[in-house]
Scaffold this active site. Structure first.
Site, PDB file in Angstrom:
ATOM      1  N   GLU A 139       7.985 -11.886 -41.773  1.00  0.00           N
ATOM      2  CA  GLU A 139       8.456 -11.959 -43.161  1.00  0.00           C
ATOM      3  C   GLU A 139       9.803 -11.265 -43.338  1.00  0.00           C
ATOM      4  OE1 GLU A 139       7.012 -10.611 -47.666  1.00  0.00           O
ATOM      5  OE2 GLU A 139       6.209  -9.590 -45.904  1.00  0.00           O
ATOM      6  N   GLU A 236       1.853 -10.689 -55.093  1.00  0.00           N
ATOM      7  CA  GLU A 236       2.140  -9.352 -54.576  1.00  0.00           C
ATOM      8  C   GLU A 236       3.102  -8.654 -55.542  1.00  0.00           C
ATOM      9  OE1 GLU A 236       2.781  -7.657 -50.131  1.00  0.00           O
ATOM     10  OE2 GLU A 236       4.522  -8.673 -50.985  1.00  0.00           O
TER      11      GLU A 236
END
Length: 255
Positions: A139, A236
Protein backbone atom coordinates in the site's frame (compact mmCIF):
# COMPACT_ATOMS: atom_id res chain seq x y z
CA UNK A 1 -22.79 -1.77 -5.67
CA UNK A 2 -19.56 -1.38 -3.69
CA UNK A 3 -18.93 -3.72 -0.78
CA UNK A 4 -17.75 -1.98 2.39
CA UNK A 5 -15.69 -3.33 5.28
CA UNK A 6 -15.49 -1.68 8.68
CA UNK A 7 -11.92 -1.12 9.82
CA UNK A 8 -12.11 -2.15 13.47
CA UNK A 9 -8.85 -0.40 14.38
CA UNK A 10 -10.46 2.94 13.46
CA UNK A 11 -14.20 2.37 13.91
CA UNK A 12 -16.08 1.29 17.04
CA UNK A 13 -13.11 2.08 19.28
CA UNK A 14 -15.55 2.84 22.10
CA UNK A 15 -15.79 -0.97 22.39
CA UNK A 16 -13.16 -3.56 23.28
CA UNK A 17 -11.65 -5.10 20.15
CA UNK A 18 -13.61 -8.36 20.19
CA UNK A 19 -16.87 -6.48 20.81
CA UNK A 20 -16.37 -4.35 17.71
CA UNK A 21 -17.33 -7.24 15.44
CA UNK A 22 -20.85 -7.35 16.85
CA UNK A 23 -21.15 -3.56 16.70
CA UNK A 24 -20.17 -3.56 13.01
CA UNK A 25 -22.59 -6.38 12.24
CA UNK A 26 -25.42 -4.58 14.02
CA UNK A 27 -24.86 -1.51 11.83
CA UNK A 28 -25.15 -3.58 8.65
CA UNK A 29 -21.53 -4.33 7.77
CA UNK A 30 -20.93 -7.81 6.42
CA UNK A 31 -17.14 -7.52 6.29
CA UNK A 32 -14.41 -6.14 8.53
CA UNK A 33 -10.70 -5.42 8.43
CA UNK A 34 -8.23 -4.25 11.06
CA UNK A 35 -4.56 -3.49 11.55
CA UNK A 36 -3.41 -6.36 13.78
CA UNK A 37 -5.14 -9.31 15.47
CA UNK A 38 -2.11 -10.62 17.35
CA UNK A 39 -3.09 -9.57 20.86
CA UNK A 40 -5.88 -12.16 20.64
CA UNK A 41 -5.82 -15.84 19.73
CA UNK A 42 -7.10 -16.62 16.25
CA UNK A 43 -9.79 -18.78 17.83
CA UNK A 44 -11.22 -15.84 19.80
CA UNK A 45 -11.12 -13.53 16.77
CA UNK A 46 -12.74 -16.12 14.53
CA UNK A 47 -15.49 -16.73 17.08
CA UNK A 48 -16.25 -13.02 17.37
CA UNK A 49 -16.51 -12.66 13.60
CA UNK A 50 -18.70 -15.74 13.23
CA UNK A 51 -21.07 -14.61 15.98
CA UNK A 52 -21.40 -11.19 14.35
CA UNK A 53 -21.96 -12.60 10.86
CA UNK A 54 -19.05 -10.71 9.33
CA UNK A 55 -16.18 -11.87 7.13
CA UNK A 56 -12.59 -10.79 7.81
CA UNK A 57 -11.12 -9.50 4.55
CA UNK A 58 -7.78 -7.89 5.46
CA UNK A 59 -5.21 -7.31 8.19
CA UNK A 60 -1.49 -6.49 8.38
CA UNK A 61 1.60 -8.55 9.00
CA UNK A 62 3.33 -7.84 12.31
CA UNK A 63 5.03 -4.47 11.64
CA UNK A 64 8.14 -4.62 13.79
CA UNK A 65 8.23 -2.51 16.93
CA UNK A 66 5.12 -0.35 16.50
CA UNK A 67 5.58 1.44 19.84
CA UNK A 68 9.06 2.52 18.76
CA UNK A 69 7.69 3.88 15.49
CA UNK A 70 8.41 1.03 13.11
CA UNK A 71 5.83 0.69 10.36
CA UNK A 72 6.56 -2.56 8.61
CA UNK A 73 9.44 -4.88 7.79
CA UNK A 74 9.07 -5.72 4.11
CA UNK A 75 11.70 -3.25 2.86
CA UNK A 76 14.05 -3.20 5.86
CA UNK A 77 17.57 -4.31 5.00
CA UNK A 78 19.01 -6.75 7.51
CA UNK A 79 15.59 -7.67 8.93
CA UNK A 80 14.74 -10.40 6.43
CA UNK A 81 14.42 -13.15 9.02
CA UNK A 82 11.97 -11.01 11.02
CA UNK A 83 9.95 -10.38 7.88
CA UNK A 84 9.80 -14.09 7.11
CA UNK A 85 8.61 -14.80 10.65
CA UNK A 86 6.01 -12.03 10.42
CA UNK A 87 4.73 -13.47 7.15
CA UNK A 88 4.45 -16.94 8.61
CA UNK A 89 2.54 -15.67 11.64
CA UNK A 90 0.16 -13.60 9.50
CA UNK A 91 -0.55 -16.52 7.17
CA UNK A 92 -1.29 -18.79 10.13
CA UNK A 93 -3.80 -16.23 11.43
CA UNK A 94 -5.27 -15.64 7.98
CA UNK A 95 -5.98 -19.30 7.44
CA UNK A 96 -7.51 -19.66 10.90
CA UNK A 97 -9.69 -16.58 10.30
CA UNK A 98 -10.73 -17.42 6.74
CA UNK A 99 -9.11 -14.19 5.56
CA UNK A 100 -7.89 -14.22 1.97
CA UNK A 101 -5.52 -11.24 2.01
CA UNK A 102 -2.80 -9.75 4.24
CA UNK A 103 -0.93 -6.47 3.91
CA UNK A 104 2.86 -6.32 4.17
CA UNK A 105 3.81 -2.82 5.34
CA UNK A 106 7.06 -1.63 3.76
CA UNK A 107 8.62 0.29 6.64
CA UNK A 108 10.30 3.68 6.92
CA UNK A 109 13.41 4.92 5.15
CA UNK A 110 15.05 5.88 8.45
CA UNK A 111 14.64 2.30 9.68
CA UNK A 112 16.66 0.96 6.76
CA UNK A 113 14.15 0.50 3.94
CA UNK A 114 15.57 0.06 0.46
CA UNK A 115 14.23 -1.06 -2.89
CA UNK A 116 16.40 -4.14 -3.42
CA UNK A 117 15.37 -5.61 -0.06
CA UNK A 118 11.71 -4.82 -0.69
CA UNK A 119 11.73 -6.51 -4.07
CA UNK A 120 13.61 -9.58 -2.81
CA UNK A 121 11.32 -10.01 0.20
CA UNK A 122 8.17 -9.69 -1.89
CA UNK A 123 9.48 -12.10 -4.52
CA UNK A 124 10.09 -14.62 -1.77
CA UNK A 125 6.84 -13.96 0.11
CA UNK A 126 4.30 -13.90 -2.72
CA UNK A 127 4.60 -17.58 -3.75
CA UNK A 128 4.59 -18.64 -0.09
CA UNK A 129 1.32 -16.79 0.43
CA UNK A 130 -0.10 -18.08 -2.84
CA UNK A 131 0.66 -21.68 -1.89
CA UNK A 132 -1.50 -21.20 1.20
CA UNK A 133 -4.35 -19.57 -0.72
CA UNK A 134 -3.67 -16.06 0.61
CA UNK A 135 -3.12 -12.86 -1.35
CA UNK A 136 -0.48 -10.30 -0.41
CA UNK A 137 -0.99 -6.54 -0.62
CA UNK A 138 1.31 -3.52 -0.62
CA UNK A 139 0.00 0.00 0.00
CA UNK A 140 1.28 3.47 -0.89
CA UNK A 141 0.95 5.63 2.26
CA UNK A 142 1.38 9.39 2.57
CA UNK A 143 4.32 10.75 4.54
CA UNK A 144 2.17 13.15 6.53
CA UNK A 145 0.51 10.30 8.42
CA UNK A 146 3.66 8.16 8.47
CA UNK A 147 6.77 10.33 7.99
CA UNK A 148 9.45 8.55 6.03
CA UNK A 149 7.21 5.73 4.79
CA UNK A 150 9.00 3.97 1.94
CA UNK A 151 6.15 3.49 -0.56
CA UNK A 152 4.07 6.56 -1.46
CA UNK A 153 2.82 6.52 -5.05
CA UNK A 154 0.43 4.36 -7.04
CA UNK A 155 2.74 4.04 -10.05
CA UNK A 156 5.60 2.90 -7.80
CA UNK A 157 3.45 0.22 -6.19
CA UNK A 158 2.19 -1.15 -9.49
CA UNK A 159 5.72 -1.17 -10.93
CA UNK A 160 6.84 -3.25 -7.94
CA UNK A 161 4.00 -5.71 -8.51
CA UNK A 162 5.03 -6.02 -12.16
CA UNK A 163 8.64 -6.61 -11.14
CA UNK A 164 7.63 -9.29 -8.63
CA UNK A 165 5.46 -10.95 -11.25
CA UNK A 166 3.18 -12.93 -8.94
CA UNK A 167 -0.62 -13.11 -9.24
CA UNK A 168 -0.73 -13.26 -5.44
CA UNK A 169 0.59 -9.68 -5.09
CA UNK A 170 -1.65 -6.65 -5.57
CA UNK A 171 -1.98 -3.01 -4.56
CA UNK A 172 -4.08 -1.81 -1.66
CA UNK A 173 -5.34 1.55 -2.97
CA UNK A 174 -6.31 3.94 -0.19
CA UNK A 175 -7.99 6.95 -1.78
CA UNK A 176 -7.20 9.09 1.26
CA UNK A 177 -3.47 8.53 0.86
CA UNK A 178 -3.71 8.84 -2.93
CA UNK A 179 -5.39 12.24 -2.74
CA UNK A 180 -2.83 13.62 -0.28
CA UNK A 181 0.19 12.43 -2.27
CA UNK A 182 -0.97 12.68 -5.87
CA UNK A 183 -4.52 13.95 -6.38
CA UNK A 184 -6.31 13.26 -9.68
CA UNK A 185 -7.92 10.30 -7.90
CA UNK A 186 -10.53 9.40 -10.52
CA UNK A 187 -7.89 9.11 -13.23
CA UNK A 188 -5.67 7.07 -10.93
CA UNK A 189 -8.56 4.67 -10.33
CA UNK A 190 -9.22 4.35 -14.06
CA UNK A 191 -5.54 3.69 -14.78
CA UNK A 192 -4.61 1.34 -11.97
CA UNK A 193 -7.78 -0.49 -10.90
CA UNK A 194 -6.92 -3.74 -12.74
CA UNK A 195 -3.98 -4.20 -10.37
CA UNK A 196 -5.85 -3.19 -7.21
CA UNK A 197 -6.73 -5.99 -4.80
CA UNK A 198 -8.29 -3.90 -2.01
CA UNK A 199 -9.42 -0.29 -1.53
CA UNK A 200 -9.80 2.02 1.48
CA UNK A 201 -11.37 5.41 2.06
CA UNK A 202 -11.49 8.36 4.45
CA UNK A 203 -12.34 12.03 4.25
CA UNK A 204 -9.52 14.35 3.20
CA UNK A 205 -7.75 16.15 4.82
CA UNK A 206 -8.82 15.25 8.37
CA UNK A 207 -9.46 11.49 8.01
CA UNK A 208 -13.02 11.70 9.30
CA UNK A 209 -16.15 10.34 7.57
CA UNK A 210 -15.97 10.15 3.77
CA UNK A 211 -18.95 12.51 3.60
CA UNK A 212 -16.59 15.29 4.75
CA UNK A 213 -13.74 16.94 2.91
CA UNK A 214 -12.51 17.45 -0.60
CA UNK A 215 -13.22 14.09 -2.27
CA UNK A 216 -16.61 13.48 -3.92
CA UNK A 217 -17.01 9.89 -2.80
CA UNK A 218 -20.47 9.25 -4.32
CA UNK A 219 -18.95 10.06 -7.72
CA UNK A 220 -15.95 7.81 -7.01
CA UNK A 221 -18.15 4.94 -5.79
CA UNK A 222 -20.16 5.13 -9.02
CA UNK A 223 -16.92 5.12 -11.02
CA UNK A 224 -15.54 2.14 -9.12
CA UNK A 225 -18.81 0.30 -9.69
CA UNK A 226 -18.84 1.08 -13.43
CA UNK A 227 -15.29 -0.21 -13.78
CA UNK A 228 -16.33 -3.54 -12.30
CA UNK A 229 -14.32 -3.62 -9.08
CA UNK A 230 -15.45 -6.67 -7.11
CA UNK A 231 -13.35 -6.33 -3.95
CA UNK A 232 -14.06 -4.60 -0.67
CA UNK A 233 -13.67 -0.94 0.26
CA UNK A 234 -12.32 -0.58 3.77
CA UNK A 235 -13.68 2.26 5.89
CA UNK A 236 -10.43 3.37 7.54
CA UNK A 237 -11.34 6.71 9.07
CA UNK A 238 -11.65 8.30 12.49
CA UNK A 239 -15.31 9.03 13.30
CA UNK A 240 -15.88 12.61 14.32
CA UNK A 241 -18.43 11.78 17.04
CA UNK A 242 -19.09 8.05 17.36
CA UNK A 243 -19.06 5.42 14.65
CA UNK A 244 -22.75 4.58 14.41
CA UNK A 245 -23.83 8.22 14.59
CA UNK A 246 -21.64 9.04 11.60
CA UNK A 247 -22.80 6.27 9.26
CA UNK A 248 -25.47 8.28 7.46
CA UNK A 249 -23.26 8.43 4.35
CA UNK A 250 -23.12 4.62 4.21
CA UNK A 251 -26.75 3.65 4.78
CA UNK A 252 -27.86 3.90 1.12
CA UNK A 253 -25.12 1.45 0.15
CA UNK A 254 -25.81 -0.99 2.97
CA UNK A 255 -29.48 -0.98 2.06
Amino acid sequence: MPKFAANLSFLYTEHAFLDRFAAAGADGFRAVEFLFPYDETPERVAAAAKAAGVAIVLFNLPPGNWERGERGLAALKGREAEFDAALAKALDYAQALGCKRVHAMAGRVEDGADFATYLANLRRAAPIAQARGIGLAIEPINTRDIPGYFLNRQDEAHAICTAVGSPALGVQMDLYHCQIVEGDVARKIEKFLPGVCHMQIAGVPDRHEPSEGELAYPYLFDLIDRLGYAGHIGCEYRPRAGTSAGLGWLKPYLA
